[in-house]
Write a protein that holds these residues in place. Structure first.
Motif, short mmCIF file in Angstrom:
data_model
loop_
_atom_site.label_atom_id
_atom_site.label_comp_id
_atom_site.label_asym_id
_atom_site.label_seq_id
_atom_site.Cartn_x
_atom_site.Cartn_y
_atom_site.Cartn_z
N SER A 179 0.83 -1.21 0.00
CA SER A 179 0.00 0.00 0.00
C SER A 179 0.87 1.26 0.00
CB SER A 179 -0.93 0.00 1.22
OG SER A 179 -1.84 -1.08 1.16
N ALA A 180 1.95 1.25 0.79
CA ALA A 180 2.85 2.39 0.84
C ALA A 180 3.63 2.53 -0.47
CB ALA A 180 3.81 2.25 2.02
N GLN B 235 12.12 1.32 5.70
CA GLN B 235 12.01 2.70 6.15
C GLN B 235 11.78 3.65 4.99
OE1 GLN B 235 14.93 4.03 9.25
NE2 GLN B 235 15.69 1.91 9.08
N ILE B 236 12.49 3.43 3.89
CA ILE B 236 12.32 4.30 2.72
C ILE B 236 10.90 4.22 2.19
CG2 ILE B 236 13.01 4.58 0.30
CD1 ILE B 236 15.84 3.75 1.17
N ASP C 293 8.21 3.33 3.90
CA ASP C 293 7.31 3.93 4.90
C ASP C 293 7.39 5.46 4.88
OD1 ASP C 293 6.28 1.52 5.77
OD2 ASP C 293 7.76 1.26 7.35
N ARG C 294 8.59 5.99 4.67
CA ARG C 294 8.77 7.44 4.68
C ARG C 294 8.33 8.09 3.37
NH1 ARG C 294 14.61 8.46 7.77
NH2 ARG C 294 14.17 7.09 9.59
N GLY C 295 8.22 7.27 2.33
CA GLY C 295 7.68 7.77 1.07
C GLY C 295 8.70 8.34 0.11
N ALA C 296 9.99 8.24 0.41
CA ALA C 296 11.01 8.79 -0.49
C ALA C 296 12.39 8.34 -0.04
CB ALA C 296 10.94 10.31 -0.50
N TYR C 297 13.32 8.38 -0.98
CA TYR C 297 14.72 8.18 -0.64
C TYR C 297 15.25 9.43 0.05
CZ TYR C 297 15.79 3.87 -3.25
OH TYR C 297 15.87 2.57 -3.68
N PRO C 298 16.23 9.27 0.94
CA PRO C 298 16.86 10.46 1.51
C PRO C 298 17.70 11.17 0.45
CG PRO C 298 18.04 8.48 2.18
CD PRO C 298 16.80 8.01 1.47
N VAL C 299 17.75 12.49 0.53
CA VAL C 299 18.65 13.27 -0.32
C VAL C 299 19.85 13.61 0.56
CG1 VAL C 299 18.97 15.34 -1.70
CG2 VAL C 299 16.74 14.19 -1.65
N TRP C 300 20.95 12.92 0.30
CA TRP C 300 22.10 13.05 1.18
C TRP C 300 22.86 14.34 0.90
CZ3 TRP C 300 21.68 9.74 4.92
CH2 TRP C 300 21.09 8.50 4.69
N GLY D 130 19.91 -8.15 6.48
CA GLY D 130 18.91 -7.70 7.44
C GLY D 130 18.90 -6.20 7.60
N GLU D 131 20.09 -5.58 7.64
CA GLU D 131 20.18 -4.12 7.76
C GLU D 131 19.65 -3.43 6.50
OE1 GLU D 131 20.89 -2.45 10.36
OE2 GLU D 131 21.79 -3.94 11.68
N ILE D 132 19.99 -3.97 5.34
CA ILE D 132 19.49 -3.41 4.08
C ILE D 132 17.98 -3.54 4.02
CG2 ILE D 132 19.41 -3.83 1.59
CD1 ILE D 132 22.41 -4.51 1.76
N GLN D 133 17.47 -4.67 4.44
CA GLN D 133 16.03 -4.90 4.44
C GLN D 133 15.31 -3.86 5.30
OE1 GLN D 133 14.34 -8.92 3.91
NE2 GLN D 133 14.06 -8.83 6.11
#
Length: 320
Positions: free
Chosen positions: A190-191, A299-300, A302-309, A291-294
């Motif tokens: 859904s997300a 999180q990405i 759920d948050r709705g976007a990739y972080p812009v570093w 597991g960490e990548i998963q």
């Protein structure tokens, strides 16, 4: 026409001539065909069927509508000579416009059915990869092929159907998919569906690579795919230098890694990529990294976007 007539005769021997002719009349009167597009999952077992918000269903092979393909797969899955086993599939409705023509007719080809089929295969694969994301880090969801399920009363259409094989490892084994995993996948789907197309395309790269890590027994392949996932998540699209440093600085925001540990993880994978040899470390292994990548990918979504570093290039002097 000879094949069509023969198929009707074969059908009549099973259901009787009157029923067979009634099915032909219904087919001729219909404007559309109600079929199903399915994705054949390799050695995947489920405890219960589940329907996701995107209309895709996770079902046992035996619960599919009656069809020659289903019956054939049921027979073959008990054969130890096949080298694969299909117990469950992902399925979704496929409503195709009926297009009947003779060989002499010269009409513009209608690609709508093929385009819709391609869209549905992509939908099924997205669902599969997110379902893999919802499982533990050890277990993925391998697929054999996508194809169209034709009901028994339309079995004369099956001769023209094709399989779309999935060229990926098929050696993974794992426990059945639990209801809680399907529910977690449902929330992620859904997300995912609410994301913009650019973000979805970028996620598909990491989701595919992470699933490959889970279903591939080759250690070098695992390392390559894990490295791609790290770069997909922790690098901006235009960045191609100082990769290890950038990842080590950014990974702690989405993982339990410290900067030092993230750098060691990347070096661990890089050595495997360069040598092709299985690496040993007392506190680092591929399952832990997966597991960490998963968790980061969840999180990405759920948050709705990739972080812009932010750009933290240390080679640039602060006064320039």
């Amino acid at each position: 026409m000879d094949e069509f007539a023969q198929s009707i005769v074969r059908r009549a021997t099973v259901v009787g001539a009157a029923t067979a002719l009634q099915e032909v009349n219904s087919y001729q009167a219909a404007d559309h065909l109600h079929l199903e597009q399915i994705l054949l999952l390799h050695n995947i077992h489920i405890d219960n069927a589940f329907t996701f918000s995107n209309g895709v269903r996770l079902v046992d092979l035996e619960d599919l509508p009656e069809s020659p393909l289903r019956d054939s797969l049921l027979r073959q899955r008990w054969s130890s000579q096949m080298g694969w086993r299909i117990d469950a599939v992902l399925a979704t409705d496929f409503i195709a416009k009926k297009d009947i023509r003779t060989q002499d007719e010269d009409r513009k080809t209608d690609w709508s059915a093929l385009n819709e089929q391609s869209r549905l295969i992509k939908l099924l694969d997205d669902t599969r990869l997110i379902l893999s994301l919802a499982r533990p880090a050890d277990y993925g969801v391998p697929a054999l092929a996508a194809t169209t399920l034709v009901p028994t009363n339309l079995s004369f259409l099956e001769r023209g159907l094709a399989y779309n094989p999935f060229a990926e490892p098929h050696v993974a084994f794992g426990p059945e998919i639990l209801g809680i995993e399907a529910q977690r996948a449902g929330r992620l789907i859904s997300a995912f569906d609410s994301l913009n197309e650019e973000t979805q395309d970028r996620l598909r790269i990491a989701l595919k690579r992470l699933n490959d890590v889970k279903i591939d027994s080759n250690w070098a392949n695992k390392a390559i795919n894990l490295r791609i996932c790290l770069e997909n998540i922790f690098l901006n699209p235009e960045e191609g230098s100082q990769i290890a440093r950038r990842i080590s600085e950014r990974a702690p925001e989405y993982t339990s890694f410290s900067k030092t540990r993230a750098r060691k993880v990347y070096a661990f994978l890089s050595k495997a990529v360069h040598t092709g040899e299985t690496q040993q470390h007392p506190r680092i292994d591929e399952r832990m990294i997966a597991g960490e990548i998963q968790n980061a990918l969840r999180q990405i979504i759920d948050r709705g976007a990739y972080p812009v570093w932010p750009d933290t290039n240390r080679d640039q002097k602060s006064n320039l």
